[in-house]
Design an enzyme around this catalytic site. Structure first.
Site, mmCIF file in Angstrom:
data_model
loop_
_atom_site.group_PDB
_atom_site.id
_atom_site.type_symbol
_atom_site.label_atom_id
_atom_site.label_comp_id
_atom_site.label_asym_id
_atom_site.label_seq_id
_atom_site.Cartn_x
_atom_site.Cartn_y
_atom_site.Cartn_z
ATOM 1 N N ARG A 151 0.817 -1.217 0.000
ATOM 2 C CA ARG A 151 0.000 0.000 0.000
ATOM 3 C C ARG A 151 0.849 1.266 0.000
ATOM 4 O O ARG A 151 0.395 2.323 -0.439
ATOM 5 C CB ARG A 151 -1.003 -0.019 1.158
ATOM 6 C CG ARG A 151 -2.122 -1.030 0.931
ATOM 7 C CD ARG A 151 -3.167 -0.986 2.018
ATOM 8 N NE ARG A 151 -2.652 -1.261 3.334
ATOM 9 C CZ ARG A 151 -2.640 -2.463 3.919
ATOM 10 N NH1 ARG A 151 -3.148 -3.504 3.296
ATOM 11 N NH2 ARG A 151 -2.148 -2.615 5.122
ATOM 12 N N GLU A 190 7.181 -9.288 16.233
ATOM 13 C CA GLU A 190 6.777 -9.715 17.568
ATOM 14 C C GLU A 190 6.984 -11.217 17.750
ATOM 15 O O GLU A 190 7.417 -11.673 18.796
ATOM 16 C CB GLU A 190 5.301 -9.343 17.791
ATOM 17 C CG GLU A 190 4.874 -9.478 19.223
ATOM 18 C CD GLU A 190 3.477 -8.937 19.461
ATOM 19 O OE1 GLU A 190 2.933 -9.234 20.536
ATOM 20 O OE2 GLU A 190 2.932 -8.249 18.590
#
Length: 174
Positions: A58, A95
Site C-alpha cells: 500500500r 513480535e
C-alpha cells in the site's frame, strides 16, 4: 476537508479485536484523494527528497503518485524475492519471528535524499526496517510519512529514536 471522513474503519479485520483503517475508500473518492496527495506533497516537500521509497504494497499507492507530484523518483521496498536483479536485503524482528525487506542494488545512489512512505504507521517495525535498509545502501533518509498514524502505538517514537522526522494526514488515538 477532513481526510478521516474518507477512511473506513473495519472492525475485527484481519482478526478479532483489530480495527483496520481502510484507505480504499479514500482512493475511490477523487476529490478526497487529490486533497490527500496535495497535503502530503506539502508536508513531504519540506524534507527535500530526491527519491520517495514506498513500502510494499500500500505504500506504493502513496509514494508513486506523490513522486510524480513532487517531480522526484520512486523506488520500491519489497518483501524478499519480489524484485528482479541484484538486491540488498535487511532482516528485522517481528513480535513473533523475523521478516525481510529488499531494494534493488542500484535503485538509490549513495547520498540521495529519501523519504519513506507507507499507508499507515503503527508499531513502526516495517518503516524502521525500511529506513535501516536505505541507510545500509548509503541513502540519506530525511523523513517518513503516511496517510494514517495509530498514535497510541510506538511507531512515531521509534522513528524519532532513529532521528527521522515523521508526518501523517490522519492520526487516531485509539
Amino acid at each position: 476537508m477532513n481526510i478521516k471522513d474518507h477512511i473506513r474503519g473495519v472492525p475485527d479485520f484481519p482478526k478479532p479485536g483489530i480495527l483496520f483503517y481502510d484507505i480504499s475508500t479514500l482512493l475511490a473518492h477523487a476529490d478526497a484523494w487529490q486533497v490527500a496527495m496535495g497535503r502530503l506533497a506539502r508536508d513531504v516537500r519540506r524534507y527535500q527528497p530526491d527519491v520517495l521509497a514506498g513500502i510494499e504494497s500500500r505504500g506504493f499507492l502513496v509514494a508513486a503518485p506523490l513522486a510524480m507530484k513532487l517531480g522526484c523518483g520512486f523506488v520500491m521496498l519489497r518483501k524478499k524475492g519480489k524484485l528482479p536483479g541484484k538486491t540488498i536485503r535487511h532482516d528485522y524482528a517481528l513480535e513473533y519471528g523475523t521478516d525481510s525487506i529488499e531494494i534493488q542494488q542500484d535503485a538509490i545512489a549513495e547520498g540521495q535524499r529519501v523519504v519513506v512512505l507507507d499507508d499507515l504507521l503503527a508499531t513502526g517495525g516495517t518503516m524502521t526496517a525500511g529506513i535501516e535498509l536505505l541507510r545500509k545502501i548509503g541513502a540519506e533518509v530525511t523523513g517518513a510519512a503516511s496517510i494514517v498514524e495509530l498514535a497510541f502505538l510506538p511507531g512515531r517514537q521509534r522513528l524519532k529514536e532513529l532521528g527521522v522526522p515523521f508526518t501523517s494526514l490522519a492520526s487516531y488515538d485509539e
